[in-house]
Write a protein that holds these residues in place. Structure first.
Motif, PDB file in Angstrom:
ATOM      1  N   LEU A   1       0.826  -1.208   0.000  1.00 48.09           N
ATOM      2  CA  LEU A   1       0.000   0.000   0.000  1.00 48.09           C
ATOM      3  C   LEU A   1       0.861   1.260   0.000  1.00 48.09           C
ATOM      4  CD1 LEU A   1      -2.909  -0.871   2.470  1.00 48.09           C
ATOM      5  CD2 LEU A   1      -3.139  -0.274   0.058  1.00 48.09           C
ATOM      6  N   LEU A   2       1.931   1.243   0.800  1.00 41.86           N
ATOM      7  CA  LEU A   2       2.816   2.407   0.869  1.00 41.86           C
ATOM      8  C   LEU A   2       3.498   2.640  -0.475  1.00 41.86           C
ATOM      9  CD1 LEU A   2       4.243   4.633   2.457  1.00 41.86           C
ATOM     10  CD2 LEU A   2       5.934   2.936   3.199  1.00 41.86           C
ATOM     11  N   ALA A   3       4.071   1.586  -1.046  1.00 40.13           N
ATOM     12  CA  ALA A   3       4.738   1.726  -2.342  1.00 40.13           C
ATOM     13  C   ALA A   3       3.738   2.144  -3.417  1.00 40.13           C
ATOM     14  CB  ALA A   3       5.416   0.408  -2.722  1.00 40.13           C
ATOM     15  N   ASN A   4       2.503   1.642  -3.307  1.00 43.43           N
ATOM     16  CA  ASN A   4       1.463   1.970  -4.282  1.00 43.43           C
ATOM     17  C   ASN A   4       1.147   3.454  -4.281  1.00 43.43           C
ATOM     18  OD1 ASN A   4      -1.597   2.384  -4.945  1.00 43.43           O
ATOM     19  ND2 ASN A   4      -1.134   0.394  -5.837  1.00 43.43           N
ATOM     20  N   ILE A   5       0.936   4.031  -3.100  1.00 45.58           N
ATOM     21  CA  ILE A   5       0.561   5.440  -3.037  1.00 45.58           C
ATOM     22  C   ILE A   5       1.739   6.330  -3.393  1.00 45.58           C
ATOM     23  CG2 ILE A   5       1.041   5.811  -0.568  1.00 45.58           C
ATOM     24  CD1 ILE A   5      -1.849   7.266  -2.687  1.00 45.58           C
ATOM     25  N   LEU A   6       2.972   5.916  -3.043  1.00 44.17           N
ATOM     26  CA  LEU A   6       4.145   6.684  -3.447  1.00 44.17           C
ATOM     27  C   LEU A   6       4.260   6.730  -4.969  1.00 44.17           C
ATOM     28  CD1 LEU A   6       6.802   5.422  -0.853  1.00 44.17           C
ATOM     29  CD2 LEU A   6       5.857   7.726  -0.990  1.00 44.17           C
ATOM     30  N   GLY A   7       4.056   5.571  -5.605  1.00 42.84           N
ATOM     31  CA  GLY A   7       4.132   5.515  -7.061  1.00 42.84           C
ATOM     32  C   GLY A   7       3.016   6.299  -7.726  1.00 42.84           C
ATOM     33  N   GLN A   8       1.781   6.124  -7.240  1.00 40.94           N
ATOM     34  CA  GLN A   8       0.639   6.858  -7.785  1.00 40.94           C
ATOM     35  C   GLN A   8       0.881   8.359  -7.764  1.00 40.94           C
ATOM     36  OE1 GLN A   8      -2.484   5.086  -5.208  1.00 40.94           O
ATOM     37  NE2 GLN A   8      -3.750   5.184  -7.030  1.00 40.94           N
ATOM     38  N   ALA A   9       1.281   8.847  -6.600  1.00 44.55           N
ATOM     39  CA  ALA A   9       1.436  10.289  -6.416  1.00 44.55           C
ATOM     40  C   ALA A   9       2.497  10.856  -7.354  1.00 44.55           C
ATOM     41  CB  ALA A   9       1.793  10.596  -4.967  1.00 44.55           C
ATOM     42  N   ARG A  10       3.589  10.122  -7.517  1.00 45.85           N
ATOM     43  CA  ARG A  10       4.669  10.636  -8.353  1.00 45.85           C
ATOM     44  C   ARG A  10       4.324  10.553  -9.836  1.00 45.85           C
ATOM     45  NH1 ARG A  10       5.677   9.955  -3.608  1.00 45.85           N
ATOM     46  NH2 ARG A  10       7.410  10.932  -2.496  1.00 45.85           N
ATOM     47  N   TYR A  11       3.610   9.522 -10.232  1.00 47.31           N
ATOM     48  CA  TYR A  11       3.088   9.497 -11.604  1.00 47.31           C
ATOM     49  C   TYR A  11       2.233  10.730 -11.855  1.00 47.31           C
ATOM     50  CZ  TYR A  11       4.172   4.870 -13.584  1.00 47.31           C
ATOM     51  OH  TYR A  11       4.792   3.795 -14.146  1.00 47.31           O
ATOM     52  N   PHE A  12       1.279  10.962 -10.962  1.00 48.91           N
ATOM     53  CA  PHE A  12       0.335  12.063 -11.139  1.00 48.91           C
ATOM     54  C   PHE A  12       1.037  13.412 -11.081  1.00 48.91           C
ATOM     55  CE2 PHE A  12      -4.543  12.034 -10.327  1.00 48.91           C
ATOM     56  CZ  PHE A  12      -4.732  12.497 -11.615  1.00 48.91           C
ATOM     57  N   THR A  13       2.078  13.506 -10.258  1.00 48.57           N
ATOM     58  CA  THR A  13       2.839  14.751 -10.161  1.00 48.57           C
ATOM     59  C   THR A  13       3.450  15.122 -11.503  1.00 48.57           C
ATOM     60  OG1 THR A  13       3.377  14.409  -7.820  1.00 48.57           O
ATOM     61  CG2 THR A  13       4.836  15.854  -9.069  1.00 48.57           C
ATOM     62  N   HIS A  14       4.087  14.148 -12.149  1.00 47.32           N
ATOM     63  CA  HIS A  14       4.749  14.463 -13.423  1.00 47.32           C
ATOM     64  C   HIS A  14       3.737  14.680 -14.537  1.00 47.32           C
ATOM     65  CE1 HIS A  14       8.657  14.902 -15.282  1.00 47.32           C
ATOM     66  NE2 HIS A  14       8.173  14.316 -16.370  1.00 47.32           N
ATOM     67  N   ILE A  15       2.615  13.965 -14.490  1.00 49.47           N
ATOM     68  CA  ILE A  15       1.558  14.212 -15.475  1.00 49.47           C
ATOM     69  C   ILE A  15       1.019  15.630 -15.305  1.00 49.47           C
ATOM     70  CG2 ILE A  15      -0.728  13.488 -16.282  1.00 49.47           C
ATOM     71  CD1 ILE A  15      -0.011  10.658 -15.301  1.00 49.47           C
ATOM     72  N   GLY A  16       0.896  16.081 -14.056  1.00 49.27           N
ATOM     73  CA  GLY A  16       0.479  17.453 -13.791  1.00 49.27           C
ATOM     74  C   GLY A  16       1.483  18.466 -14.314  1.00 49.27           C
ATOM     75  N   ARG A  17       2.770  18.132 -14.260  1.00 52.33           N
ATOM     76  CA  ARG A  17       3.804  19.032 -14.777  1.00 52.33           C
ATOM     77  C   ARG A  17       3.641  19.276 -16.276  1.00 52.33           C
ATOM     78  NH1 ARG A  17       8.856  15.938 -11.789  1.00 52.33           N
ATOM     79  NH2 ARG A  17       8.801  17.060  -9.796  1.00 52.33           N
ATOM     80  N   THR A  18       3.162  18.247 -16.995  1.00 50.76           N
ATOM     81  CA  THR A  18       2.970  18.396 -18.439  1.00 50.76           C
ATOM     82  C   THR A  18       1.632  19.036 -18.787  1.00 50.76           C
ATOM     83  OG1 THR A  18       1.916  16.218 -18.713  1.00 50.76           O
ATOM     84  CG2 THR A  18       4.330  16.291 -18.797  1.00 50.76           C
ATOM     85  N   HIS A  19       0.789  19.291 -17.770  1.00 54.46           N
ATOM     86  CA  HIS A  19      -0.551  19.871 -17.907  1.00 54.46           C
ATOM     87  C   HIS A  19      -1.552  18.908 -18.555  1.00 54.46           C
ATOM     88  CE1 HIS A  19       0.307  24.316 -17.027  1.00 54.46           C
ATOM     89  NE2 HIS A  19       1.398  23.634 -16.711  1.00 54.46           N
ATOM     90  N   MET A  20      -1.213  17.626 -18.666  1.00 60.22           N
ATOM     91  CA  MET A  20      -2.202  16.644 -19.099  1.00 60.22           C
ATOM     92  C   MET A  20      -3.161  16.313 -17.964  1.00 60.22           C
ATOM     93  SD  MET A  20      -0.170  13.979 -21.532  1.00 60.22           S
ATOM     94  CE  MET A  20       0.864  14.531 -22.883  1.00 60.22           C
ATOM     95  N   ALA A  21      -2.790  16.662 -16.761  1.00 55.85           N
ATOM     96  CA  ALA A  21      -3.658  16.621 -15.589  1.00 55.85           C
ATOM     97  C   ALA A  21      -3.573  17.999 -14.948  1.00 55.85           C
ATOM     98  CB  ALA A  21      -3.204  15.537 -14.613  1.00 55.85           C
ATOM     99  N   PRO A  22      -4.529  18.368 -14.084  1.00 57.45           N
ATOM    100  CA  PRO A  22      -4.495  19.695 -13.465  1.00 57.45           C
ATOM    101  C   PRO A  22      -3.147  19.984 -12.822  1.00 57.45           C
ATOM    102  CG  PRO A  22      -6.567  18.623 -12.973  1.00 57.45           C
ATOM    103  CD  PRO A  22      -5.733  17.603 -13.687  1.00 57.45           C
ATOM    104  N   PRO A  23      -2.525  21.112 -13.146  1.00 54.96           N
ATOM    105  CA  PRO A  23      -1.158  21.391 -12.691  1.00 54.96           C
ATOM    106  C   PRO A  23      -1.013  21.578 -11.182  1.00 54.96           C
ATOM    107  CG  PRO A  23      -2.077  23.252 -13.895  1.00 54.96           C
ATOM    108  CD  PRO A  23      -3.012  22.121 -14.094  1.00 54.96           C
TER     109      PRO A  23
END
Length: 592
Positions: free
Chosen positions: A363-385
């Motif tokens: 669970l810990l590794a899962n949420i760490l990975g999820q958050a960092r994926y979403f962080t970089h997607i947000g950097r590209t503006h494909m998700a809310p920045p």
């Protein structure tokens, strides 16, 4: 979601968020600008469909959009424990029974070895990318650089959904094992809501609470999370060591007499099932941005953890067979009931405790990975920045972590394990296949340097590798027992890989660490992942189709225009900076 002023100097409202946090791009500033963007959808699609990012863009300009940098506090020791913690969850306690009893028999040890080596091929591909591009986006970044924006977006959207499903299912399994630990039925710690549909009627507050507690740990400190993960994983390994030692005292070598009752097909079928006991390492790759020495720490951490896991899985499966004949193994609780069969009923508490510890680290590794994926997607503006923001105090992606935890908790609170299980698997294999393909593109194609002849040969050989791999998987899936199909498809794959090796000049060498035996290992990784995809159930393909359709709608109406504006802004900024440097250089020469 921090308060203060927005980029335009205005105060943020209410909860500290403004429209600029979600849609700050030019295309969304007014109805007129949005309608204008929609009218230009076709041209923007042409521009972004195959647009490839560059290494330096991902490492500097894109990462810089998070305002603050993540702390580089992880070393190879941390990555090894994160790797073990991310992968070794409840899979060994659940999947082994079905694979051994229904398919491979005592040869389940060989099945674990085959699936482990297949996973190791993917780990090698991830490792080279992670060393070369140590940023939070993981496979999203790798695909964006080599296969383009659109492929990366579809892949990332699916893997995020997969992470949500995996996180919710593990959280619900946590509740089930806790109930077992107290001699209760798995659903006894859940509330039954008769007014809800059956698959959503067993409400699980424990799953939601556990997810929220893990979220708090993940937000506070990555290094602190690493320490917790290390301790929990060590306890988990001690439990597994206990199972090995106690189990081997009751070993009966005669149980291995009928080694492969269903032949090679049974072994390979079991391997396709057991492969999912190895997934999870892709989330560890998203920690690359926080590693002190990527060139040293990431290869040791990722490859080392996978080798340890393969060894442990083979030993544990062999121990299970030595304790109990394969045809008597329980499909749902193999280790628990095996110990019961040899008169050690008390050992089920140790097994349940080990499963709980394993699921906590997953669970810990899962949420760490999820958050960092979403962080970089947000950097590209494909998700809310606003998701890209790195907290100034903790230097962790708090916004993305909280949002993903809330989604995990809601899904885990309502949805039964049966529904969640049918949603898993396909996307993970798809991502692994695409990363292997992207590595071949990275090694053999560099824009502006690779000749058109080499480019065309590369495309031809890649198409042959892809086509032969899919044909082999389809031939397996339709249940043909003959060899004629394989006699055609496997040689085509071999000749295509050999042709790539001999006839196309390698365009890029890795700077710090690279996959050996290129193109053979990445090509084999692609082929084996596609082969395993042939064993995925039809429900997963339906889910993939529906979710991908939703992603396409979001892309056409939102993500395309947001990422187009962000890319245009970055290009303009870079051009302006270059022009300024040239002017300063010219002025300096005139002065001299």
């Amino acid at each position: 979601m921090e308060g203060g002023e927005n980029e335009n100097g205005g105060k943020k409202r209410g909860c500290g968020c403004s429209k600029q946090d979600f849609l700050p791009e030019e295309s969304f500033q007014s109805c007129r600008s949005y309608l204008n963007a929609l009218c230009n959808t076709k041209s923007r699609l042409r521009d972004r469909l195959l647009a490839r990012s560059a290494d330096h863009m991902e490492l500097h300009e894109i990462r810089g959009r998070s305002q603050h940098e993540m702390k580089k506090r992880l070393n190879w020791w941390d990555i090894i424990w994160f790797g073990i913690g991310a992968v070794m969850g409840s899979g060994i306690f659940v999947l082994t029974g079905e694979a051994a009893r229904n398919h491979s028999g005592p040869a389940v040890v060989v099945s674990y070895l085959i699936s482990g080596m297949t996973a190791l091929l993917s780990v090698l591909c991830y490792t080279e990318f992670c060393v070369e591009l140590p940023v939070a986006g993981g496979s999203f970044t790798y695909l964006r650089v080599e296969l383009g924006d659109f492929v990366a977006y579809i892949a990332a959207g699916n893997i995020l959904f997969e992470y949500v499903v995996a996180g919710a299912s593990v959280a619900r399994s946590w509740t089930s094992y806790l109930a077992t630990l107290f001699n209760h039925d798995p659903n006894s710690f859940r509330f039954h809501a008769s007014s809800f549909p059956e698959d959503y009627s067993h409400l699980d507050p424990i799953a939601a609470v556990v997810s929220l507690l893990i979220c708090i740990a993940a937000c506070m400190s990555t290094k602190g999370s690493s320490r917790f993960n290390s301790i929990a994983t060590i306890v988990h390994l001690l439990v597994l060591l206990f199972i090995l030692i106690v189990g081997l005292t009751k070993a009966n070598p005669q149980h291995f007499s009928n080694f492969a009752p269903n032949g090679i097909r049974g072994i390979l079928k079991a391997s396709s099932i057991l492969f999912f006991a190895y997934v999870g390492f892709d989330g560890v790759a998203t920690l690359g941005e926080e590693v002190k020495n990527p060139g040293r720490d990431i290869p040791i951490g990722l490859i080392g953890s996978m080798l340890i896991i393969i060894l442990l899985y083979c030993l544990l499966s062999a121990t299970l067979i030595l304790i109990q004949p394969y045809y008597q193994i329980d499909v749902n609780a193999p280790f628990t009931l095996a110990f019961h069969a040899i008169g050690l009923e008390w050992a089920k508490y140790i097994v349940a405790l080990g499963a709980l510890k394993g699921m906590t680290t997953v669970l810990l590794a899962n949420i760490l990975g999820q958050a960092r994926y979403f962080t970089h997607i947000g950097r590209t503006h494909m998700a809310p920045p606003f998701l890209a923001t790195i907290n100034e105090k903790t230097r962790t992606p708090v916004n993305a972590t909280v949002v993903m935890t809330l989604v995990n908790s809601i899904v885990g609170f309502f949805t039964s394990l049966d529904v969640l299980a049918n949603l898993l698997s396909l996307t993970t294999l798809l991502i692994f296949s695409l990363v292997a393909l992207a590595l071949l593109v990275r090694r053999y194609y560099v824009g502006g340097e690779t000749t058109s002849s080499n480019r065309n040969k590369l495309i031809l050989f890649l198409m042959l590798i892809i086509g032969s791999s899919i044909a082999t998987a389809v031939y397996w899936a339709i249940g043909k027992n003959g060899w004629i199909g394989y006699a055609v498809t496997v040689p085509i794959w071999f000749i295509a890989t050999l042709g790539l090796n001999l006839m196309v000049k390698e365009a890029k060498k890795p700077k710090l660490w690279g996959v050996p035996l290129v193109p053979w290992l990445p090509s084999a990784s692609f082929a084996t992942n596609v082969f395993i995809m042939a064993s995925v159930n039809g429900a997963s393909y339906v889910r993939f189709g529906i979710w991908t359709l939703l992603l396409l709608l979001y892309y056409v109406f939102i993500a395309l225009h947001a990422s187009y504006d962000a890319a245009k802004e970055t290009t303009d900024t870079t051009s302006a900076a270059t022009a300024t440097c040239l002017e300063d250089g010219g002025a300096s020469q005139l002065h001299h």
